[in-house]
Design a protein around this motif. Structure first.
Motif, short mmCIF file in Angstrom:
data_model
loop_
_atom_site.label_atom_id
_atom_site.label_comp_id
_atom_site.label_asym_id
_atom_site.label_seq_id
_atom_site.Cartn_x
_atom_site.Cartn_y
_atom_site.Cartn_z
N THR A 103 26.46 30.59 42.99
CA THR A 103 27.25 30.97 44.15
C THR A 103 26.49 32.04 44.92
OG1 THR A 103 29.44 31.68 44.90
CG2 THR A 103 28.60 32.73 42.90
N GLY A 104 26.76 32.13 46.19
CA GLY A 104 26.11 33.16 46.99
C GLY A 104 25.48 32.59 48.24
N GLY A 105 24.66 33.42 48.82
CA GLY A 105 23.99 33.05 50.06
C GLY A 105 22.62 33.68 50.07
N PHE A 106 22.27 34.27 51.18
CA PHE A 106 20.95 34.86 51.32
C PHE A 106 20.82 36.20 50.60
CE2 PHE A 106 21.47 32.18 55.10
CZ PHE A 106 20.44 31.28 54.85
N ILE A 107 21.93 36.93 50.45
CA ILE A 107 21.88 38.26 49.86
C ILE A 107 22.44 38.27 48.44
CG2 ILE A 107 22.68 40.64 50.08
CD1 ILE A 107 22.73 40.17 53.13
N PHE A 108 23.68 37.85 48.29
CA PHE A 108 24.33 37.86 46.98
C PHE A 108 24.18 36.49 46.33
CE2 PHE A 108 26.83 40.85 49.58
CZ PHE A 108 26.64 42.00 48.83
N ASN A 109 23.54 36.44 45.19
CA ASN A 109 23.40 35.21 44.43
C ASN A 109 23.70 35.52 42.98
OD1 ASN A 109 22.29 33.13 46.31
ND2 ASN A 109 20.79 34.75 46.62
N ARG A 110 24.44 34.65 42.34
CA ARG A 110 24.70 34.84 40.92
C ARG A 110 25.16 33.54 40.28
NH1 ARG A 110 30.08 38.09 39.41
NH2 ARG A 110 29.57 37.10 37.47
N ILE A 121 39.64 15.35 32.88
CA ILE A 121 40.01 16.27 33.96
C ILE A 121 38.86 17.22 34.25
CG2 ILE A 121 41.07 18.03 32.49
CD1 ILE A 121 43.25 17.76 34.98
N ILE A 122 38.69 17.54 35.52
CA ILE A 122 37.76 18.57 35.96
C ILE A 122 38.55 19.48 36.90
CG2 ILE A 122 35.67 19.13 37.25
CD1 ILE A 122 34.60 16.35 36.48
N ALA A 123 38.60 20.77 36.57
CA ALA A 123 39.26 21.76 37.44
C ALA A 123 38.17 22.69 37.95
CB ALA A 123 40.31 22.53 36.66
N ILE A 124 38.14 22.90 39.26
CA ILE A 124 37.13 23.73 39.90
C ILE A 124 37.83 24.88 40.61
CG2 ILE A 124 35.25 23.80 41.59
CD1 ILE A 124 34.95 20.76 41.14
N ARG A 125 37.33 26.09 40.42
CA ARG A 125 37.94 27.25 41.05
C ARG A 125 37.50 27.38 42.50
NH1 ARG A 125 34.83 31.51 42.22
NH2 ARG A 125 32.88 31.82 41.10
N GLY A 126 38.18 28.25 43.21
CA GLY A 126 37.85 28.55 44.60
C GLY A 126 37.18 29.91 44.72
N THR A 127 37.30 30.50 45.88
CA THR A 127 36.66 31.76 46.21
C THR A 127 37.33 32.93 45.49
OG1 THR A 127 36.08 30.91 48.38
CG2 THR A 127 36.08 33.30 48.14
N GLN A 128 36.51 33.78 44.87
CA GLN A 128 37.01 34.97 44.19
C GLN A 128 36.05 36.14 44.32
OE1 GLN A 128 40.02 35.13 42.69
NE2 GLN A 128 39.80 37.22 42.00
N LEU A 129 34.76 35.89 44.24
CA LEU A 129 33.74 36.94 44.21
C LEU A 129 33.15 37.18 45.58
CD1 LEU A 129 31.81 35.57 41.12
CD2 LEU A 129 33.50 37.41 41.11
N ILE A 130 32.52 38.34 45.75
CA ILE A 130 31.79 38.60 47.00
C ILE A 130 30.72 37.53 47.21
CG2 ILE A 130 30.16 40.19 48.11
CD1 ILE A 130 31.79 42.49 46.85
N ALA A 131 30.03 37.15 46.13
CA ALA A 131 29.01 36.11 46.24
C ALA A 131 29.60 34.80 46.75
CB ALA A 131 28.31 35.91 44.90
N ASP A 132 30.84 34.50 46.38
CA ASP A 132 31.49 33.27 46.86
C ASP A 132 31.61 33.26 48.37
OD1 ASP A 132 31.83 32.56 44.18
OD2 ASP A 132 33.93 33.19 44.13
N TRP A 133 31.80 34.44 48.96
CA TRP A 133 31.88 34.50 50.43
C TRP A 133 30.54 34.15 51.05
CZ3 TRP A 133 36.26 34.02 52.73
CH2 TRP A 133 37.41 34.38 52.06
N GLY A 134 29.44 34.42 50.32
CA GLY A 134 28.12 33.98 50.79
C GLY A 134 28.04 32.46 50.80
#
Length: 120
Positions: A47-54, A73-86
């Motif tokens: 997850t992340g973008g140009f700055i925050f990656n993890r 079944i496969i369950a996938i989470r949504g946005t939670q971390l700052i890196a997710d916003w990237g």
């Protein structure tokens, strides 16, 4: 596949957030989920973008029990971390499976999980 009850769907959706810290990815679910699904695998993705990656826990995969026997079944989470916003900020479009146009950030995160889904 049998239809999930609203309670089971919401329990899966809420509990997948417990996987966020990759180090704690062994922790998932509760007795209600375990009654219906044997959780076999956890998906760790990028997850992340140009700055925050993890690396982060993103998904859980399991096989059904009882009335869900034979289902997966496969369950996938949504946005939670700052890196997710990237990831969310990657607003461009890219080509996903089946030549479908998808959100570039989602496609990048999903692609990082794909080998784990294939193994499952």
């Amino acid at each position: 596949m049998n239809q999930l009850s609203p309670k089971l769907a919401s329990e899966l959706a809420a509990n997948v957030y417990s996987l966020i810290d990759a180090e704690d990815a062994d922790i998932f679910g509760n007795t209600y989920i375990e009654k219906y699904f044997a959780i076999n695998s956890k998906g760790i993705g990028k997850t992340g973008g140009f700055i925050f990656n993890r690396q982060s826990g993103f998904a859980v995969m399991g096989l059904g029990k009882g009335q869900y026997l034979g289902d997966a079944i496969i369950a996938i989470r949504g946005t939670q971390l700052i890196a997710d916003w990237g990831t969310n900020a990657q607003i461009g479009l890219s080509v996903g499976d089946g030549s479908q146009i998808v959100h570039a950030g989602f496609n990048n995160a999903f692609t990082s999980l794909r080998p784990q889904f294939a193994t499952f």
